[in-house]
Structures are given as structure tokens and as C-alpha cells.
Motif scaffolding. Structure first.
Motif, PDB file in Angstrom:
ATOM      1  N   SER A  58       0.833  -1.215   0.000  1.00 40.81           N
ATOM      2  CA  SER A  58       0.000   0.000   0.000  1.00 40.81           C
ATOM      3  C   SER A  58       0.862   1.258   0.000  1.00 40.81           C
ATOM      4  CB  SER A  58      -0.948  -0.006   1.204  1.00 40.81           C
ATOM      5  OG  SER A  58      -0.222  -0.014   2.421  1.00 40.81           O
ATOM      6  N   THR A  59       1.997   1.219   0.697  1.00 36.85           N
ATOM      7  CA  THR A  59       2.901   2.370   0.721  1.00 36.85           C
ATOM      8  C   THR A  59       3.520   2.594  -0.653  1.00 36.85           C
ATOM      9  OG1 THR A  59       3.411   1.958   3.064  1.00 36.85           O
ATOM     10  CG2 THR A  59       4.946   3.343   1.832  1.00 36.85           C
ATOM     11  N   TRP A  60       3.999   1.520  -1.264  1.00 41.37           N
ATOM     12  CA  TRP A  60       4.618   1.603  -2.590  1.00 41.37           C
ATOM     13  C   TRP A  60       3.612   2.112  -3.618  1.00 41.37           C
ATOM     14  CZ3 TRP A  60       4.547   0.190  -7.626  1.00 41.37           C
ATOM     15  CH2 TRP A  60       5.750   0.129  -8.331  1.00 41.37           C
ATOM     16  N   GLU A  61       2.414   1.557  -3.594  1.00 44.09           N
ATOM     17  CA  GLU A  61       1.422   1.893  -4.602  1.00 44.09           C
ATOM     18  C   GLU A  61       0.848   3.300  -4.411  1.00 44.09           C
ATOM     19  OE1 GLU A  61      -1.230  -1.504  -4.521  1.00 44.09           O
ATOM     20  OE2 GLU A  61       0.525  -2.824  -4.752  1.00 44.09           O
ATOM     21  N   ALA A  62       0.901   3.838  -3.209  1.00 45.02           N
ATOM     22  CA  ALA A  62       0.465   5.224  -2.994  1.00 45.02           C
ATOM     23  C   ALA A  62       1.339   6.186  -3.791  1.00 45.02           C
ATOM     24  CB  ALA A  62       0.512   5.569  -1.506  1.00 45.02           C
ATOM     25  N   SER A  63       2.657   5.922  -3.822  1.00 42.05           N
ATOM     26  CA  SER A  63       3.555   6.758  -4.630  1.00 42.05           C
ATOM     27  C   SER A  63       3.291   6.571  -6.113  1.00 42.05           C
ATOM     28  CB  SER A  63       5.018   6.415  -4.321  1.00 42.05           C
ATOM     29  OG  SER A  63       5.486   7.142  -3.214  1.00 42.05           O
ATOM     30  N   PHE A  72       0.389   5.962  -7.600  1.00 44.55           N
ATOM     31  CA  PHE A  72      -0.795   6.730  -8.001  1.00 44.55           C
ATOM     32  C   PHE A  72      -0.507   8.231  -8.012  1.00 44.55           C
ATOM     33  CE2 PHE A  72      -3.105   2.795  -7.002  1.00 44.55           C
ATOM     34  CZ  PHE A  72      -3.963   2.735  -8.095  1.00 44.55           C
ATOM     35  N   LEU A  73       0.392   8.676  -7.154  1.00 43.62           N
ATOM     36  CA  LEU A  73       0.785  10.086  -7.165  1.00 43.62           C
ATOM     37  C   LEU A  73       1.733  10.397  -8.318  1.00 43.62           C
ATOM     38  CD1 LEU A  73       1.426  10.726  -3.355  1.00 43.62           C
ATOM     39  CD2 LEU A  73      -0.481  11.610  -4.729  1.00 43.62           C
ATOM     40  N   TYR A  93      11.533   4.314   0.457  1.00 48.31           N
ATOM     41  CA  TYR A  93      10.935   4.161   1.779  1.00 48.31           C
ATOM     42  C   TYR A  93      11.793   3.261   2.659  1.00 48.31           C
ATOM     43  CZ  TYR A  93       6.667   6.146  -0.223  1.00 48.31           C
ATOM     44  OH  TYR A  93       5.758   6.971  -0.830  1.00 48.31           O
ATOM     45  N   LYS A 119       9.610   8.438   4.173  1.00 51.92           N
ATOM     46  CA  LYS A 119       9.681   8.673   2.737  1.00 51.92           C
ATOM     47  C   LYS A 119      10.865   9.582   2.415  1.00 51.92           C
ATOM     48  CE  LYS A 119       6.857  10.232  -1.190  1.00 51.92           C
ATOM     49  NZ  LYS A 119       5.540  10.798  -1.591  1.00 51.92           N
ATOM     50  N   GLU A 165      -4.442  13.058 -11.755  1.00 50.67           N
ATOM     51  CA  GLU A 165      -5.227  11.989 -11.141  1.00 50.67           C
ATOM     52  C   GLU A 165      -5.065  10.710 -11.962  1.00 50.67           C
ATOM     53  OE1 GLU A 165      -9.848  10.951  -9.841  1.00 50.67           O
ATOM     54  OE2 GLU A 165      -9.353  12.814 -10.891  1.00 50.67           O
TER      55      GLU A 165
END
Length: 221
Positions: free
Chosen positions: A43-48, A50-51, A57, A66, A160
Motif C-alpha cells: 500500500s505504501t509503494w502503490e500510494a507513490s 498513483f501520485l 521508503y 519517505k 489523477e
């Protein structure tokens, strides 16, 4: 007498060392523990992702810290998730270290198709599960290696991104994205794993990038 005792002690020490290393090689998993699940790491990796931001990390007691990406290089390592981490879009992560090892996730943007308003992006993530023979931080090895791929549609004005499709725990080490303009279709090729055609609803440009030609395509992992 003392000489005999000294020789005996030396023999015992050598025998003990040989026995220890023999046991170590024969039964490496005796002290194997359980590595935590990858949920927090993913979830941490994929948050970046999508941004659309590169990052590195590091696990801490308060969660992941981060840091800036490993590299500022704008020349992307196309198709290869393991090398994508060394570009400005690269996302690297070292997970929580326990007695048995840790998860390491590396990857980033590996291919894309441009459009006037949107860009279709293919991200790749290499997941390595490092294990230790003993519950200490030495002599570790890769126990598991798989790849996750994500197809995103990104609005170039708002940044987005929405997920079109994902492929997880793939064995294929290269991901290729190409575009058939006459049919308005994307061709997803994960080398040695899958080949899939996906229709798109946005206008894109011709795909003029050269790409790796896979030699073995299968519908299974």
C-alpha cells in the motif's frame, strides 16, 4: 602432557567448527521465522505510484519514512521493473526486518502511451523476499521473487490516476505496453507470462518506442 592436551583442545575446536558449519548447511531452516505480510509495504509503494512520484521508503517504528528517489535520471529503464528504481520515477522500499528477513520492493514506470489529455502508464514492481539462514542479519538470500504490474490512466492536467487493470505475482520479469491506433487497443505483454488486449476509451498517439520482443508467451504463470 600439556602438548597432548593442547592438541586435543585444538582438535576439539576444529571438530566443533566443522560440525557447526555442517549442521548450518544441512538444516538452514531450523531457525526460520515468519516474515510479516506485504500489505503495508504494497500500500505504501502503490500510494507513490498513483501520485506519480518517485520515492525511497525505509521502515521505522513509526511507519515508513519517505525519502527522495534513488536517482534523478529522467531516462526511464523501460520494461524492466528491477532497473526502474534507478530513475526519477523509481519507487524503492525496504520493509520491516525480522529474524527471518524482510520484503524489498523495487520498480516504477516502465512504459507509457501518450495522448493529448491522458497518458496510459504501465508500472512494474519487483518483490523480493529476503530470508536469513540464522536469525541474524548475515548470509541472506532471495527466497521468493515475483512481479506486479499495474496499468493506469492518468489525467495529464490534474495528475489523477485510475487503475485500469493489475497483474500480481507474475513470474515475467519484463512488462511491455504497445498501442494499436487503428483498433484503439492496448497490448499488454508480460514476458513469459501473459499477453492481453485491452480496449481504451481515450484518444492516444502512435506508439513509436522500440520494445523487447518476448520469445515465450504463456497464458499461465
Amino acid at each position: 602432557m600439556r602438548k597432548v592436551i593442547s592438541i586435543s583442545i585444538i582438535i576439539l575446536i576444529i571438530t566443533g567448527i566443522i560440525a557447526t558449519f555442517s549442521w548450518y548447511e544441512i538444516t538452514p531452516n531450523r531457525y526460520v521465522g515468519t516474515i510479516p505480510s506485504r500489505e503495508l509495504e504494497d500500500s505504501t509503494w502503490e500510494a507513490s505510484m498513483f501520485l506519480g512520484e518517485g520515492a525511497y521508503y525505509v521502515y521505522t517504528e513509526n511507519g515508513f519514512r519517505k525519502d527522495p528517489p534513488i536517482s534523478r535520471d529522467r531516462d526511464l529503464a523501460r520494461e524492466d521493473p528491477s532497473m526502474a528504481v534507478y530513475s526519477i520515477s523509481g519507487i524503492g522500499l525496504n520493509g520491516q526486518f525480522v529474524s527471518d528477513g524482510y520484503w524489498q520492493l523495487n520498480g516504477g514506470l516502465i512504459d507509457w502511451i501518450e495522448g493529448d489529455e491522458y497518458r496510459i502508464e504501465l508500472y512494474g514492481k519487483q518483490a523480493l523476499r529476503w530470508k536469513n539462514y540464522w536469525p541474524i542479519a548475515w548470509d541472506n538470500y532471495v527466497y521468493e521473487q515475483t512481479y506486479d504490474y499495474f496499468l493506469l490512466q492518468r489525467n495529464k492536467k490534474t495528475n489523477e490516476a485510475t487503475l485500469i487493470k493489475e497483474w500480481r505475482k507474475m513470474k515475467g520479469a519484463y512488462g511491455i505496453l504497445s498501442y494499436k491506433k487503428d483498433k484503439n487497443e492496448l497490448l499488454i505483454n508480460i514476458c513469459g507470462t501473459i499477453q492481453e488486449t485491452i480496449p481504451v476509451e481515450v484518444e492516444l498517439s502512435e506508439d513509436n518506442f522500440p520494445f523487447i520482443i518476448c520469445t515465450a508467451i504463456s497464458s499461465k504463470q
